[in-house]
Design a protein around this motif. Structure first.
Motif, mmCIF file in Angstrom:
data_model
loop_
_atom_site.group_PDB
_atom_site.id
_atom_site.type_symbol
_atom_site.label_atom_id
_atom_site.label_comp_id
_atom_site.label_asym_id
_atom_site.label_seq_id
_atom_site.Cartn_x
_atom_site.Cartn_y
_atom_site.Cartn_z
ATOM 1 N N ARG A 90 0.839 -1.211 0.000
ATOM 2 C CA ARG A 90 0.000 0.000 0.000
ATOM 3 C C ARG A 90 0.868 1.252 0.000
ATOM 4 O O ARG A 90 1.937 1.260 0.611
ATOM 5 C CB ARG A 90 -0.858 0.061 1.269
ATOM 6 C CG ARG A 90 -1.616 -1.188 1.627
ATOM 7 C CD ARG A 90 -2.863 -1.308 0.774
ATOM 8 N NE ARG A 90 -3.895 -2.122 1.403
ATOM 9 C CZ ARG A 90 -4.049 -3.424 1.251
ATOM 10 N NH1 ARG A 90 -3.202 -4.121 0.518
ATOM 11 N NH2 ARG A 90 -5.058 -4.064 1.834
ATOM 12 N N GLU A 92 0.568 3.847 1.784
ATOM 13 C CA GLU A 92 0.855 4.386 3.124
ATOM 14 C C GLU A 92 2.081 3.728 3.757
ATOM 15 O O GLU A 92 2.740 4.307 4.620
ATOM 16 C CB GLU A 92 -0.351 4.323 4.070
ATOM 17 C CG GLU A 92 -0.989 2.970 4.277
ATOM 18 C CD GLU A 92 -2.134 2.698 3.311
ATOM 19 O OE1 GLU A 92 -2.092 3.194 2.169
ATOM 20 O OE2 GLU A 92 -3.071 1.967 3.700
ATOM 21 N N ASN A 199 5.073 -3.890 9.131
ATOM 22 C CA ASN A 199 3.680 -3.594 8.809
ATOM 23 C C ASN A 199 2.899 -4.879 9.078
ATOM 24 O O ASN A 199 2.672 -5.672 8.186
ATOM 25 C CB ASN A 199 3.553 -3.175 7.341
ATOM 26 C CG ASN A 199 2.099 -3.066 6.907
ATOM 27 O OD1 ASN A 199 1.206 -2.859 7.739
ATOM 28 N ND2 ASN A 199 1.847 -3.212 5.618
ATOM 29 N N PRO A 200 2.531 -5.101 10.357
ATOM 30 C CA PRO A 200 1.906 -6.384 10.717
ATOM 31 C C PRO A 200 0.410 -6.387 10.414
ATOM 32 O O PRO A 200 -0.155 -5.343 10.084
ATOM 33 C CB PRO A 200 2.126 -6.419 12.231
ATOM 34 C CG PRO A 200 2.062 -4.984 12.642
ATOM 35 C CD PRO A 200 2.647 -4.199 11.496
ATOM 36 N N PRO A 201 -0.242 -7.555 10.510
ATOM 37 C CA PRO A 201 -1.707 -7.562 10.393
ATOM 38 C C PRO A 201 -2.309 -6.831 11.590
ATOM 39 O O PRO A 201 -2.070 -7.229 12.730
ATOM 40 C CB PRO A 201 -2.066 -9.052 10.409
ATOM 41 C CG PRO A 201 -0.872 -9.765 10.912
ATOM 42 C CD PRO A 201 0.318 -8.892 10.708
ATOM 43 N N TYR A 202 -3.059 -5.750 11.315
ATOM 44 C CA TYR A 202 -3.582 -4.959 12.440
ATOM 45 C C TYR A 202 -5.086 -4.688 12.334
ATOM 46 O O TYR A 202 -5.644 -3.887 13.076
ATOM 47 C CB TYR A 202 -2.806 -3.650 12.600
ATOM 48 C CG TYR A 202 -2.699 -2.786 11.350
ATOM 49 C CD1 TYR A 202 -3.822 -2.147 10.815
ATOM 50 C CD2 TYR A 202 -1.471 -2.579 10.736
ATOM 51 C CE1 TYR A 202 -3.716 -1.343 9.697
ATOM 52 C CE2 TYR A 202 -1.355 -1.776 9.609
ATOM 53 C CZ TYR A 202 -2.474 -1.171 9.094
ATOM 54 O OH TYR A 202 -2.373 -0.368 7.979
ATOM 55 N N ILE A 203 -5.746 -5.327 11.387
ATOM 56 C CA ILE A 203 -7.192 -5.110 11.273
ATOM 57 C C ILE A 203 -7.906 -6.057 12.247
ATOM 58 O O ILE A 203 -7.575 -7.245 12.313
ATOM 59 C CB ILE A 203 -7.655 -5.369 9.819
ATOM 60 C CG1 ILE A 203 -6.905 -4.417 8.864
ATOM 61 C CG2 ILE A 203 -9.152 -5.186 9.692
ATOM 62 C CD1 ILE A 203 -7.265 -4.602 7.399
ATOM 63 N N LEU A 215 -9.379 -6.588 -0.246
ATOM 64 C CA LEU A 215 -9.054 -7.365 0.962
ATOM 65 C C LEU A 215 -9.663 -8.763 0.941
ATOM 66 O O LEU A 215 -9.106 -9.702 1.519
ATOM 67 C CB LEU A 215 -9.511 -6.616 2.237
ATOM 68 C CG LEU A 215 -8.599 -5.465 2.688
ATOM 69 C CD1 LEU A 215 -8.691 -4.284 1.744
ATOM 70 C CD2 LEU A 215 -8.915 -5.032 4.105
ATOM 71 N N ALA A 222 -2.453 -11.950 6.651
ATOM 72 C CA ALA A 222 -1.599 -10.769 6.451
ATOM 73 C C ALA A 222 -2.336 -9.496 6.847
ATOM 74 O O ALA A 222 -1.727 -8.434 6.982
ATOM 75 C CB ALA A 222 -1.164 -10.673 4.992
ATOM 76 N N LEU A 223 -3.650 -9.604 7.040
ATOM 77 C CA LEU A 223 -4.476 -8.425 7.319
ATOM 78 C C LEU A 223 -4.924 -8.346 8.767
ATOM 79 O O LEU A 223 -4.973 -7.274 9.359
ATOM 80 C CB LEU A 223 -5.731 -8.466 6.442
ATOM 81 C CG LEU A 223 -5.536 -8.304 4.941
ATOM 82 C CD1 LEU A 223 -6.780 -8.753 4.188
ATOM 83 C CD2 LEU A 223 -5.216 -6.849 4.619
ATOM 84 N N GLU A 253 3.778 0.173 11.451
ATOM 85 C CA GLU A 253 2.540 0.700 10.882
ATOM 86 C C GLU A 253 1.367 0.175 11.700
ATOM 87 O O GLU A 253 1.421 -0.926 12.255
ATOM 88 C CB GLU A 253 2.412 0.236 9.422
ATOM 89 C CG GLU A 253 1.147 0.765 8.751
ATOM 90 C CD GLU A 253 1.083 0.477 7.253
ATOM 91 O OE1 GLU A 253 2.140 0.487 6.578
ATOM 92 O OE2 GLU A 253 -0.042 0.237 6.765
HETATM 93 N N1 GLN Z 1 -3.400 -0.988 5.441
HETATM 94 C C1 GLN Z 1 -4.063 -2.191 5.080
HETATM 95 C C2 GLN Z 1 -5.545 -1.923 4.861
HETATM 96 O O1 GLN Z 1 -6.160 -1.249 5.639
HETATM 97 C C3 GLN Z 1 -3.923 -3.261 6.124
HETATM 98 C C4 GLN Z 1 -2.544 -3.772 6.161
HETATM 99 C C5 GLN Z 1 -2.237 -4.459 7.426
HETATM 100 O O2 GLN Z 1 -3.087 -5.009 8.129
HETATM 101 N N2 GLN Z 1 -1.010 -4.421 7.764
HETATM 102 O O3 GLN Z 1 -6.090 -2.380 3.884
#
Ligand code: GLN
Length: 293
Positions: A90, A92, A199-203, A215, A222-223, A253
């Protein structure tokens, strides 16, 4: 007669997407540059070309990401091959790369001023996916060596191919495993890095975005951490001091609303110079902290 112009006029896709995909087909089948869409738009297309176009168009209409259909995505100063085994890089995340490059330049300038010179700077990219962060940094900073980890063998396979294409194999090494666990193979327990990026999975597992747009087609692990969205970030922050040199920097991130929590985690873990950073959309997207000297 079917021409490039008629394909563009009759497609059900948004015109910008149709142009990208048509340019991609022109490049791989006819070795023509994308400007051919303008200069040769009256060109008649072959039946094979037409069939391939219809297939791509159909897959895109069903939602498959453009990056997977083209098999590549531009990121920072490099092009990466991507496929369904990896997160699509991405824009960002380029912020994290720029922050990393600034930090490396700062270290190099300090050393020059003191007339010291290290053999090389070492950085760690946790959860590298396609290799985006690791390879973008290595491509822009020749003095750096990078270790990149991922828990997915498929992802590491793609990252290694990208490293080979970009001729960066000698300065980027890849380790399979979960976060810092990837480093702790026998005989390999004493890594200390100048810089750790991730940039780990952070959702969060219940975030509706996971079932929308690109997505839906990306690797879920990965998300999302399949929990609050904060567990992988916590693992990375908690293990960072043990893997940084004194004065080393960690930058991660995170989600647009996770900044206060991540800054607090960094403080609790004992970091100094804790700083939030905004992305181009104005969201707090990255947090950094320095290991005390
Ligand atoms: N930035 C991504 C998104 O919102 C998520 C990537 C992540 O989880 N590292 O689609």
């Amino acid at each position: 007669m079917t021409t490039l112009r008629s394909l563009l006029n009759e497609t059900g896709l948004p015109k910008n997407e149709a142009r990208l995909l048509l340019a991609h087909l022109l490049e791989i089948h006819l070795q023509l540059p994308k400007s051919a869409l303008l200069t040769h738009d009256g060109m008649e297309v072959s039946n094979t070309f037409l069939e391939e176009w219809q297939l791509l168009e159909q897959r895109r209409l069903q939602g498959e990401p453009i990056a997977y259909l083209m098999g590549k995505r531009g990121f920072h100063a490099i092009d990466l091959m991507v496929g369904p085994g990896v997160l699509i890089p991405r824009p960002e995340t380029e912020l994290l790369v720029d922050l990393g490059l600034d930090e490396l330049n700062r270290i190099i300038n300090n050393e020059n001023a003191l007339n010291e010179s290290k053999h090389s700077l070492t950085i760690l990219d946790l959860g590298t996916g396609s290799g985006a962060i690791a390879l973008a940094i290595a491509a822009s900073q020749p003095k750096v060596r990078v270790v990149a980890t991922d828990a997915s063998q498929a992802a590491l396979g793609i990252a290694q191919q990208n490293a080979a294409h970009l001729k960066l194999k000698d300065r980027v090494s890849f380790c399979l495993g979960h976060w810092y666990g990837a480093l702790h193979t026998p005989g390999n327990t004493h890594y200390r890095f100048d810089l750790i990026l991730s940039n780990p999975p952070y959702i969060a597992a219940n975030d509706p975005h996971l079932s929308k747009g690109d997505l839906r087609f990306e690797p879920q692990n990965a998300l999302t951490d399949f929990g609050s969205g904060l567990t992988c970030l916590a693992t990375i922050i908690d293990g960072a001091l043990a893997h940084l040199k004194p004065g080393g920097l960690l930058a991660v991130e995170h989600g647009f609303d996770q900044s206060p929590h991540v800054l607090e985690q960094l403080a609790l873990a004992g970091f100094q110079d804790i700083t939030p950073h905004r992305d181009l959309a104005g969201h707090w997207r990255v947090a950094s902290g320095r290991k005390p000297i």
